[in-house]
Design a protein around this motif. Structure first.
Motif, PDB file in Angstrom:
ATOM      1  N   ARG A   1      18.894 -53.167   9.471  1.00 20.16           N
ATOM      2  CA  ARG A   1      19.646 -53.916   8.458  1.00 20.16           C
ATOM      3  C   ARG A   1      20.350 -52.960   7.505  1.00 20.16           C
ATOM      4  NH1 ARG A   1      14.633 -57.095   8.196  1.00 20.16           N
ATOM      5  NH2 ARG A   1      14.189 -56.378   6.095  1.00 20.16           N
ATOM      6  N   SER A   2      21.408 -53.465   6.948  1.00 18.98           N
ATOM      7  CA  SER A   2      22.178 -52.658   5.997  1.00 18.98           C
ATOM      8  C   SER A   2      21.364 -52.382   4.738  1.00 18.98           C
ATOM      9  CB  SER A   2      23.459 -53.394   5.607  1.00 18.98           C
ATOM     10  OG  SER A   2      24.089 -52.745   4.533  1.00 18.98           O
ATOM     11  N   SER A   3      21.599 -51.217   4.170  1.00 16.20           N
ATOM     12  CA  SER A   3      20.973 -50.898   2.878  1.00 16.20           C
ATOM     13  C   SER A   3      21.907 -51.259   1.728  1.00 16.20           C
ATOM     14  CB  SER A   3      20.631 -49.409   2.823  1.00 16.20           C
ATOM     15  OG  SER A   3      21.804 -48.640   3.027  1.00 16.20           O
ATOM     16  N   ASN A   4      23.022 -51.909   2.070  1.00 12.56           N
ATOM     17  CA  ASN A   4      23.992 -52.264   1.029  1.00 12.56           C
ATOM     18  C   ASN A   4      23.937 -53.731   0.631  1.00 12.56           C
ATOM     19  OD1 ASN A   4      25.424 -49.727   0.565  1.00 12.56           O
ATOM     20  ND2 ASN A   4      25.977 -49.900   2.735  1.00 12.56           N
ATOM     21  N   ILE A   5      22.782 -54.342   0.839  1.00 15.24           N
ATOM     22  CA  ILE A   5      22.595 -55.724   0.412  1.00 15.24           C
ATOM     23  C   ILE A   5      22.031 -55.716  -1.009  1.00 15.24           C
ATOM     24  CG2 ILE A   5      21.468 -57.927   0.885  1.00 15.24           C
ATOM     25  CD1 ILE A   5      23.326 -57.137   3.140  1.00 15.24           C
ATOM     26  N   GLU A   6      22.690 -56.457  -1.865  1.00 14.57           N
ATOM     27  CA  GLU A   6      22.217 -56.561  -3.252  1.00 14.57           C
ATOM     28  C   GLU A   6      21.659 -57.964  -3.426  1.00 14.57           C
ATOM     29  OE1 GLU A   6      25.137 -54.872  -6.005  1.00 14.57           O
ATOM     30  OE2 GLU A   6      24.425 -56.352  -7.458  1.00 14.57           O
ATOM     31  N   ASP A   7      20.364 -58.062  -3.450  1.00 15.36           N
ATOM     32  CA  ASP A   7      19.716 -59.371  -3.419  1.00 15.36           C
ATOM     33  C   ASP A   7      19.454 -59.882  -4.836  1.00 15.36           C
ATOM     34  OD1 ASP A   7      18.343 -61.635  -2.801  1.00 15.36           O
ATOM     35  OD2 ASP A   7      16.971 -60.678  -1.383  1.00 15.36           O
ATOM     36  N   ARG A   8      20.258 -60.849  -5.240  1.00 12.28           N
ATOM     37  CA  ARG A   8      20.081 -61.435  -6.582  1.00 12.28           C
ATOM     38  C   ARG A   8      19.536 -62.856  -6.487  1.00 12.28           C
ATOM     39  NH1 ARG A   8      26.019 -60.271  -9.157  1.00 12.28           N
ATOM     40  NH2 ARG A   8      26.166 -58.038  -8.697  1.00 12.28           N
TER      41      ARG A   8
ATOM     42  N   LYS B   1      25.137 -54.469   8.721  1.00 13.29           N
ATOM     43  CA  LYS B   1      24.909 -53.145   9.312  1.00 13.29           C
ATOM     44  C   LYS B   1      25.837 -52.908  10.506  1.00 13.29           C
ATOM     45  CE  LYS B   1      22.992 -49.218  10.080  1.00 13.29           C
ATOM     46  NZ  LYS B   1      23.069 -48.123   9.080  1.00 13.29           N
ATOM     47  N   GLU B   2      25.975 -53.940  11.339  1.00 15.08           N
ATOM     48  CA  GLU B   2      26.840 -53.799  12.521  1.00 15.08           C
ATOM     49  C   GLU B   2      28.308 -53.634  12.123  1.00 15.08           C
ATOM     50  OE1 GLU B   2      25.632 -53.389  15.474  1.00 15.08           O
ATOM     51  OE2 GLU B   2      23.572 -54.060  15.196  1.00 15.08           O
ATOM     52  N   THR B   3      28.692 -54.247  11.007  1.00 15.14           N
ATOM     53  CA  THR B   3      30.078 -54.020  10.546  1.00 15.14           C
ATOM     54  C   THR B   3      30.233 -52.579  10.055  1.00 15.14           C
ATOM     55  OG1 THR B   3      29.722 -54.732   8.232  1.00 15.14           O
ATOM     56  CG2 THR B   3      30.379 -56.429   9.821  1.00 15.14           C
ATOM     57  N   GLU B   4      29.205 -52.057   9.445  1.00 11.02           N
ATOM     58  CA  GLU B   4      29.283 -50.680   8.935  1.00 11.02           C
ATOM     59  C   GLU B   4      29.441 -49.686  10.085  1.00 11.02           C
ATOM     60  OE1 GLU B   4      25.653 -50.477   6.708  1.00 11.02           O
ATOM     61  OE2 GLU B   4      26.473 -51.618   5.017  1.00 11.02           O
ATOM     62  N   THR B   5      28.709 -49.940  11.165  1.00  9.79           N
ATOM     63  CA  THR B   5      28.811 -49.045  12.320  1.00  9.79           C
ATOM     64  C   THR B   5      30.206 -49.096  12.915  1.00  9.79           C
ATOM     65  OG1 THR B   5      26.512 -49.637  12.751  1.00  9.79           O
ATOM     66  CG2 THR B   5      27.647 -48.361  14.448  1.00  9.79           C
ATOM     67  N   LEU B   6      30.693 -50.319  13.148  1.00  9.31           N
ATOM     68  CA  LEU B   6      32.027 -50.449  13.741  1.00  9.31           C
ATOM     69  C   LEU B   6      33.098 -49.817  12.860  1.00  9.31           C
ATOM     70  CD1 LEU B   6      34.271 -51.583  15.606  1.00  9.31           C
ATOM     71  CD2 LEU B   6      34.285 -53.589  14.115  1.00  9.31           C
ATOM     72  N   TRP B   7      33.143 -50.226  11.611  1.00  7.94           N
ATOM     73  CA  TRP B   7      34.243 -49.760  10.756  1.00  7.94           C
ATOM     74  C   TRP B   7      34.119 -48.277  10.455  1.00  7.94           C
ATOM     75  CZ3 TRP B   7      38.343 -52.298  11.265  1.00  7.94           C
ATOM     76  CH2 TRP B   7      38.324 -53.683  11.457  1.00  7.94           C
ATOM     77  N   GLY B   8      32.887 -47.777  10.426  1.00  6.24           N
ATOM     78  CA  GLY B   8      32.702 -46.332  10.285  1.00  6.24           C
ATOM     79  C   GLY B   8      33.389 -45.604  11.432  1.00  6.24           C
ATOM     80  N   GLU B   9      33.214 -46.123  12.641  1.00  7.81           N
ATOM     81  CA  GLU B   9      33.840 -45.508  13.826  1.00  7.81           C
ATOM     82  C   GLU B   9      35.361 -45.632  13.782  1.00  7.81           C
ATOM     83  OE1 GLU B   9      32.123 -47.323  17.285  1.00  7.81           O
ATOM     84  OE2 GLU B   9      30.118 -46.500  16.880  1.00  7.81           O
ATOM     85  N   VAL B  10      35.822 -46.827  13.473  1.00  2.46           N
ATOM     86  CA  VAL B  10      37.275 -47.057  13.481  1.00  2.46           C
ATOM     87  C   VAL B  10      37.968 -46.176  12.443  1.00  2.46           C
ATOM     88  CG1 VAL B  10      39.102 -48.748  13.004  1.00  2.46           C
ATOM     89  CG2 VAL B  10      37.102 -49.419  14.364  1.00  2.46           C
ATOM     90  N   PHE B  11      37.380 -46.099  11.265  1.00  2.00           N
ATOM     91  CA  PHE B  11      37.990 -45.268  10.218  1.00  2.00           C
ATOM     92  C   PHE B  11      37.983 -43.797  10.636  1.00  2.00           C
ATOM     93  CE2 PHE B  11      38.917 -47.495   6.102  1.00  2.00           C
ATOM     94  CZ  PHE B  11      38.843 -48.775   6.602  1.00  2.00           C
TER      95      PHE B  11
ATOM     96  N   PRO C   1      31.379 -48.482   2.819  1.00  2.00           N
ATOM     97  CA  PRO C   1      31.047 -49.901   2.976  1.00  2.00           C
ATOM     98  C   PRO C   1      30.898 -50.611   1.632  1.00  2.00           C
ATOM     99  CG  PRO C   1      29.139 -48.531   3.447  1.00  2.00           C
ATOM    100  CD  PRO C   1      30.286 -47.600   3.237  1.00  2.00           C
ATOM    101  N   PRO C   2      31.173 -51.905   1.629  1.00  2.00           N
ATOM    102  CA  PRO C   2      31.000 -52.674   0.396  1.00  2.00           C
ATOM    103  C   PRO C   2      29.542 -53.068   0.204  1.00  2.00           C
ATOM    104  CG  PRO C   2      31.678 -54.136   2.133  1.00  2.00           C
ATOM    105  CD  PRO C   2      31.603 -52.768   2.752  1.00  2.00           C
TER     106      PRO C   2
ATOM    107  N   HIS D   1      38.320 -58.226   4.567  1.00  2.00           N
ATOM    108  CA  HIS D   1      39.086 -58.065   3.325  1.00  2.00           C
ATOM    109  C   HIS D   1      38.787 -56.716   2.669  1.00  2.00           C
ATOM    110  CE1 HIS D   1      40.987 -61.893   3.333  1.00  2.00           C
ATOM    111  NE2 HIS D   1      39.892 -62.605   3.163  1.00  2.00           N
ATOM    112  N   HIS D   2      37.545 -56.287   2.805  1.00  2.00           N
ATOM    113  CA  HIS D   2      37.214 -54.966   2.248  1.00  2.00           C
ATOM    114  C   HIS D   2      37.979 -53.877   3.003  1.00  2.00           C
ATOM    115  CE1 HIS D   2      34.972 -51.712   0.448  1.00  2.00           C
ATOM    116  NE2 HIS D   2      34.618 -51.279   1.639  1.00  2.00           N
ATOM    117  N   VAL D   3      38.037 -54.018   4.304  1.00  2.00           N
ATOM    118  CA  VAL D   3      38.814 -53.067   5.108  1.00  2.00           C
ATOM    119  C   VAL D   3      40.264 -53.053   4.614  1.00  2.00           C
ATOM    120  CG1 VAL D   3      39.738 -52.618   7.430  1.00  2.00           C
ATOM    121  CG2 VAL D   3      37.315 -53.225   7.131  1.00  2.00           C
ATOM    122  N   GLN D   4      40.805 -54.237   4.353  1.00  2.00           N
ATOM    123  CA  GLN D   4      42.181 -54.325   3.844  1.00  2.00           C
ATOM    124  C   GLN D   4      42.324 -53.668   2.476  1.00  2.00           C
ATOM    125  OE1 GLN D   4      42.352 -58.645   4.110  1.00  2.00           O
ATOM    126  NE2 GLN D   4      43.956 -58.492   5.679  1.00  2.00           N
TER     127      GLN D   4
END
Ligand SMILES: [Zn+2]
Length: 298
Positions: A8-15, A101-111, A120-121, A184-187
């Motif tokens: 899982r992503s470590s960028n989850i902010e759980d409020r 997490k899976e978005t982070e892996t993909l976009w990390g590669e693409v970038f 990542p956001p 949208h973050h990618v944009q």
């Protein structure tokens, strides 16, 4: 989607479970308060209007109200018994963590392939209401991305509405919503959103809407590129792709508004357009196929 047991992503902010305070610490979020001051009229993130959620106007919420921090319709007093996350919610939160997490892996590669670095956001989970860099969000806001603080916001209960009110069940429908907001973050990183922000003041309302549609459809295409990646990772299950396509269809402007809104007022695209661009990303897995701004693209 086969997500159980995956990282899982470590960028989850759980409020979650911290509703009711508009300025208090966010318990599980680490006591951090989102700075709200300094933006005249709360509209510093005017570009955020176009990326607010998927469904704001469909539920009768004026995005401007939210961005301006107009909380008159939001109950300030929530009782102390705001339910803490139940088991189902926790499972959903874990699911979101894997998707992110899976978005982070993909976009990390693409970038990286484009000699850029992907930052990542944060993805904020909340219940009832919370503050964002784009104003106060409440449960009716729908998931959205705020370019100013670079965070995605989602009240997990939105997924109940996605299933029941919008007729889009399935875990991959839920994943698509996240992947769209991440799009949208990618944009924001590639300059598409800042560019829109810079130009929008000189645009007519109609031009703004048309531009917004291109932005939204590109985010759909990016969500599709992500789905293609997940498929290559062998994480898709039977029916997943259909769940996402159905969700895109159900939240098309024409379907949502049932013909009560003129096409020139559409901001996200028709059901057919949303299906098409999501599918284009899904089939190709290529961000190069997501140029919604080209001549004749739409
Ligand atoms: Zn969007």
């Amino acid at each position: 989607m086969k997500w159980r047991g995956r990282e899982r992503s470590s960028n989850i902010e759980d409020r979650r479970g911290t509703a009711g305070g508009t300025g208090g610490g966010f318990g599980r979020g680490g006591g951090m308060r989102i700075p709200m001051g300094g933006r005249s009229g709360g509209l510093g993130g005017i570009g955020a209007i176009i990326v607010i959620g998927l469904i704001l106007f469909a539920v009768g919420i004026n995005p401007l109200d939210m961005l301006a921090g107009n909380t008159s319709s939001v109950p300030r007093q929530t009782n102390a018994s705001v339910p803490s996350a139940n088991a189902g919610d926790d499972e959903l939160a874990q699911f979101v963590g894997v998707v992110v997490k899976e978005t982070e892996t993909l976009w990390g590669e693409v970038f990286q392939q484009n000699n850029m670095r992907y930052a990542p956001p944060k993805v904020v989970l909340f219940t009832e209401m919370t503050e964002s860099g784009c104003g106060v969000a409440d449960a009716s806001s729908g998931p959205f991305y705020c370019p100013d603080d670079r965070k995605v916001y989602i009240d997990l209960r939105f997924y109940d509405r996605l299933r029941q009110q919008f007729g889009a069940p399935g875990d991959f429908a839920q994943a698509y919503v996240i992947a769209h907001e991440i799009g949208h973050h990618v944009q924001n990183l590639t300059g598409v959103l800042p560019d829109f922000n810079a130009r929008r003041a000189r645009m007519s309302q109609e031009e703004r809407n048309a531009y917004s549609v291109r932005v939204e459809l590109q985010a759909d295409c990016y969500a599709g590129v992500w789905a293609n990646y997940v498929n290559r990772e062998n994480l898709l299950e039977q029916g997943d792709a259909e769940e996402a396509i159905n969700a895109a269809n159900q939240i098309g402007d024409d379907t949502l508004t049932r013909g009560t809104v003129q096409p020139r007022n559409f901001t996200h695209g028709t059901s057919a357009q949303r299906r098409e661009w999501l599918n284009r990303g899904m089939q190709s897995g290529d961000v190069g196929q997501c140029d919604t701004f080209g001549n004749g693209a739409i």
